[in-house]
Design a protein around this motif. Structure first.
Motif, PDB file in Angstrom:
ATOM      1  N   ALA A  36       0.827  -1.211   0.000  1.00  0.00           N
ATOM      2  CA  ALA A  36       0.000   0.000   0.000  1.00  0.00           C
ATOM      3  C   ALA A  36       0.858   1.255   0.000  1.00  0.00           C
ATOM      4  O   ALA A  36       0.420   2.310  -0.486  1.00  0.00           O
ATOM      5  CB  ALA A  36      -0.939  -0.003   1.207  1.00  0.00           C
ATOM      6  N   SER A  37       2.097   1.156   0.515  1.00  0.00           N
ATOM      7  CA  SER A  37       3.003   2.301   0.574  1.00  0.00           C
ATOM      8  C   SER A  37       3.760   2.504  -0.732  1.00  0.00           C
ATOM      9  O   SER A  37       4.544   3.453  -0.848  1.00  0.00           O
ATOM     10  CB  SER A  37       4.004   2.118   1.720  1.00  0.00           C
ATOM     11  N   GLY A  38       3.577   1.617  -1.692  1.00  0.00           N
ATOM     12  CA  GLY A  38       4.242   1.752  -2.981  1.00  0.00           C
ATOM     13  C   GLY A  38       5.555   1.020  -3.103  1.00  0.00           C
ATOM     14  O   GLY A  38       6.261   1.176  -4.098  1.00  0.00           O
ATOM     15  N   LEU A  39       5.891   0.212  -2.089  1.00  0.00           N
ATOM     16  CA  LEU A  39       7.095  -0.612  -2.157  1.00  0.00           C
ATOM     17  C   LEU A  39       6.662  -2.059  -2.366  1.00  0.00           C
ATOM     18  O   LEU A  39       6.145  -2.690  -1.449  1.00  0.00           O
ATOM     19  CB  LEU A  39       7.913  -0.498  -0.864  1.00  0.00           C
ATOM     20  N   PRO A  40       6.855  -2.609  -3.565  1.00  0.00           N
ATOM     21  CA  PRO A  40       6.384  -3.967  -3.818  1.00  0.00           C
ATOM     22  C   PRO A  40       7.024  -4.982  -2.869  1.00  0.00           C
ATOM     23  O   PRO A  40       8.241  -5.008  -2.684  1.00  0.00           O
ATOM     24  CB  PRO A  40       6.813  -4.225  -5.272  1.00  0.00           C
ATOM     25  N   ALA A  41       6.168  -5.782  -2.262  1.00  0.00           N
ATOM     26  CA  ALA A  41       6.613  -6.872  -1.400  1.00  0.00           C
ATOM     27  C   ALA A  41       5.834  -8.111  -1.805  1.00  0.00           C
ATOM     28  O   ALA A  41       4.835  -8.038  -2.534  1.00  0.00           O
ATOM     29  CB  ALA A  41       6.369  -6.532   0.070  1.00  0.00           C
ATOM     30  N   VAL A  42       6.295  -9.261  -1.352  1.00  0.00           N
ATOM     31  CA  VAL A  42       5.595 -10.501  -1.645  1.00  0.00           C
ATOM     32  C   VAL A  42       4.135 -10.346  -1.223  1.00  0.00           C
ATOM     33  O   VAL A  42       3.826  -9.824  -0.161  1.00  0.00           O
ATOM     34  CB  VAL A  42       6.282 -11.678  -0.933  1.00  0.00           C
ATOM     35  N   HIS A  43       3.218 -10.789  -2.114  1.00  0.00           N
ATOM     36  CA  HIS A  43       1.788 -10.607  -1.893  1.00  0.00           C
ATOM     37  C   HIS A  43       1.173 -11.821  -1.210  1.00  0.00           C
ATOM     38  O   HIS A  43       1.560 -12.966  -1.459  1.00  0.00           O
ATOM     39  CB  HIS A  43       1.065 -10.386  -3.228  1.00  0.00           C
ATOM     40  N   ILE A  44       0.184 -11.549  -0.371  1.00  0.00           N
ATOM     41  CA  ILE A  44      -0.604 -12.615   0.225  1.00  0.00           C
ATOM     42  C   ILE A  44      -1.420 -13.286  -0.873  1.00  0.00           C
ATOM     43  O   ILE A  44      -1.960 -12.630  -1.766  1.00  0.00           O
ATOM     44  CB  ILE A  44      -1.538 -12.041   1.314  1.00  0.00           C
ATOM     45  N   ALA A  45      -1.516 -14.603  -0.824  1.00  0.00           N
ATOM     46  CA  ALA A  45      -2.279 -15.337  -1.831  1.00  0.00           C
ATOM     47  C   ALA A  45      -3.769 -15.033  -1.703  1.00  0.00           C
ATOM     48  O   ALA A  45      -4.286 -14.762  -0.609  1.00  0.00           O
ATOM     49  CB  ALA A  45      -2.036 -16.835  -1.685  1.00  0.00           C
ATOM     50  N   ASP A  46      -4.443 -15.082  -2.819  1.00  0.00           N
ATOM     51  CA  ASP A  46      -5.886 -14.838  -2.852  1.00  0.00           C
ATOM     52  C   ASP A  46      -6.612 -16.135  -2.518  1.00  0.00           C
ATOM     53  O   ASP A  46      -7.099 -16.865  -3.387  1.00  0.00           O
ATOM     54  CB  ASP A  46      -6.292 -14.324  -4.238  1.00  0.00           C
ATOM     55  N   VAL A  47      -6.644 -16.446  -1.223  1.00  0.00           N
ATOM     56  CA  VAL A  47      -7.315 -17.663  -0.739  1.00  0.00           C
ATOM     57  C   VAL A  47      -8.280 -17.271   0.366  1.00  0.00           C
ATOM     58  O   VAL A  47      -8.217 -16.162   0.911  1.00  0.00           O
ATOM     59  CB  VAL A  47      -6.286 -18.692  -0.202  1.00  0.00           C
ATOM     60  N   ALA A  48      -9.163 -18.185   0.695  1.00  0.00           N
ATOM     61  CA  ALA A  48     -10.206 -17.881   1.675  1.00  0.00           C
ATOM     62  C   ALA A  48      -9.621 -17.523   3.037  1.00  0.00           C
ATOM     63  O   ALA A  48     -10.064 -16.576   3.694  1.00  0.00           O
ATOM     64  CB  ALA A  48     -11.158 -19.070   1.791  1.00  0.00           C
ATOM     65  N   ILE A  49      -8.617 -18.285   3.465  1.00  0.00           N
ATOM     66  CA  ILE A  49      -8.011 -18.060   4.786  1.00  0.00           C
ATOM     67  C   ILE A  49      -6.493 -18.063   4.603  1.00  0.00           C
ATOM     68  O   ILE A  49      -5.880 -19.126   4.457  1.00  0.00           O
ATOM     69  CB  ILE A  49      -8.428 -19.155   5.791  1.00  0.00           C
ATOM     70  N   PRO A  50      -5.840 -16.877   4.606  1.00  0.00           N
ATOM     71  CA  PRO A  50      -4.399 -16.825   4.330  1.00  0.00           C
ATOM     72  C   PRO A  50      -3.512 -17.265   5.492  1.00  0.00           C
ATOM     73  O   PRO A  50      -2.321 -17.489   5.297  1.00  0.00           O
ATOM     74  CB  PRO A  50      -4.164 -15.355   3.996  1.00  0.00           C
TER      75      PRO A  50
END
Length: 296
Positions: free
Chosen positions: A70-84
């Protein structure tokens, strides 16, 4: 010597239970790495199985990922799953997006990202911990059995001397958000994409110099980084930590941490046990710089 297979089998069973809860098919799970976290690839998703009792830290990593992106620094993304985040047998399992084909960052790319990270205001929706460079070191030195008594005594004395000197250094002029384990492998660059920050478990608040020490030590103490590459790092960041009066102390502390890491693995690895002996000889001054330490 104990074998890693039971640990990996246990982690896989835990991963499979977590996958069922999160709605993921684990039949194609492939082991990527067994370390402080056990990492599996499941198609386009990465599953990280943490140690028992580390659920709070896993939750913090998820928050840090969201905040950095959200701050504009790309970091590893959380997977789009029901419960991460799922907890099985007190072990947290987190799910992450798999990063496409990539390479490690160049020194200049790492420096640019660190400069941007250090300029960020700390998050306001959650609290980052203070970086503690000596956390767990004394316990690790005293608890392992793969260390001669005289070596243990020397290492404890070395630890305590550095701890005293660090205390005398006083608080930093400013505290920044730091990565806490800043090296080129923890900033990956997808082909045709922007650098992505990975391994978020040590993101914290402290003096920004901590993030500059690993690269500087690679150049000054290990000769693993050329003069040109180090100058590119310095130019991109805008400062040279080796000219800082605190450089030698901070580098000594970092090298103590790397030695204790080898010590923590020495009970089940002859290579790590050999590295402990070699690294101790280096720290004692029995082997001159540049040193050659094997990766573990």
């Amino acid at each position: 010597m104990s074998s890693p297979e039971p640990i990996e089998a246990s982690a896989l069973a835990i991963l499979e239970q977590a996958a069922a809860i999160s709605g993921i098919d684990p039949t194609r799970a492939e082991l990527v790495r067994a370390g402080s976290n056990t990492i599996y690839r499941v198609g386009d998703i990465i599953g990280r199985v943490g140690k028992a009792g580390t659920t709070d830290a896993a939750e913090q990593e998820l928050r840090i990922s969201q905040w950095l992106n959200a701050s504009g620094l790309p970091a590893v993304h959380i997977a789009d799953v029901a419960i991460p985040l799922v907890v099985v047998d007190d072990r947290p399992i987190t799910w992450w997006q798999r990063i496409p084909a990539h390479r490690a960052a160049t020194p200049a790319e790492l420096a640019t990202t660190l400069r941007q990270l250090h300029a960020l205001a700390p998050p306001t929706t959650f609290v980052l911990p203070e970086y503690e460079p000596f956390a767990g070191l004394r316990r690790a030195i005293t608890s392992t059995g793969r260390l001669a008594a005289e070596d243990r005594a020397w290492l404890l004395d070395h630890h305590d001397r550095l701890c005293d000197q660090h205390f005398e250094l006083g608080p930093p002029a400013r505290k920044s958000v730091i990565h806490g384990d800043a090296w080129q492998g923890n900033l990956v660059v997808p082909f045709g994409g922007r650098p992505i920050i990975v391994d978020l478990d040590r993101v914290s608040l402290s003096r920004p110099e901590w993030d500059l020490i690993p690269i500087a030590a690679d150049h000054t103490d290990f000769d693993r980084l050329s003069e040109a590459d180090y100058l590119a790092f310095v130019d991109a960041y805008g400062a040279d930590i080796t000219t800082n009066p605190a450089f030698r102390l901070l580098a000594d502390i970092q090298e103590l941490r790397w030695t204790v890491f080898a010590l923590s693995r020495s009970a089940t690895s002859e290579n790590a046990a050999g590295q402990v002996r070699h690294r101790l000889a280096c720290l004692r001054g029995e082997i001159g710089r540049p040193w050659r330490w094997d990766a573990l």
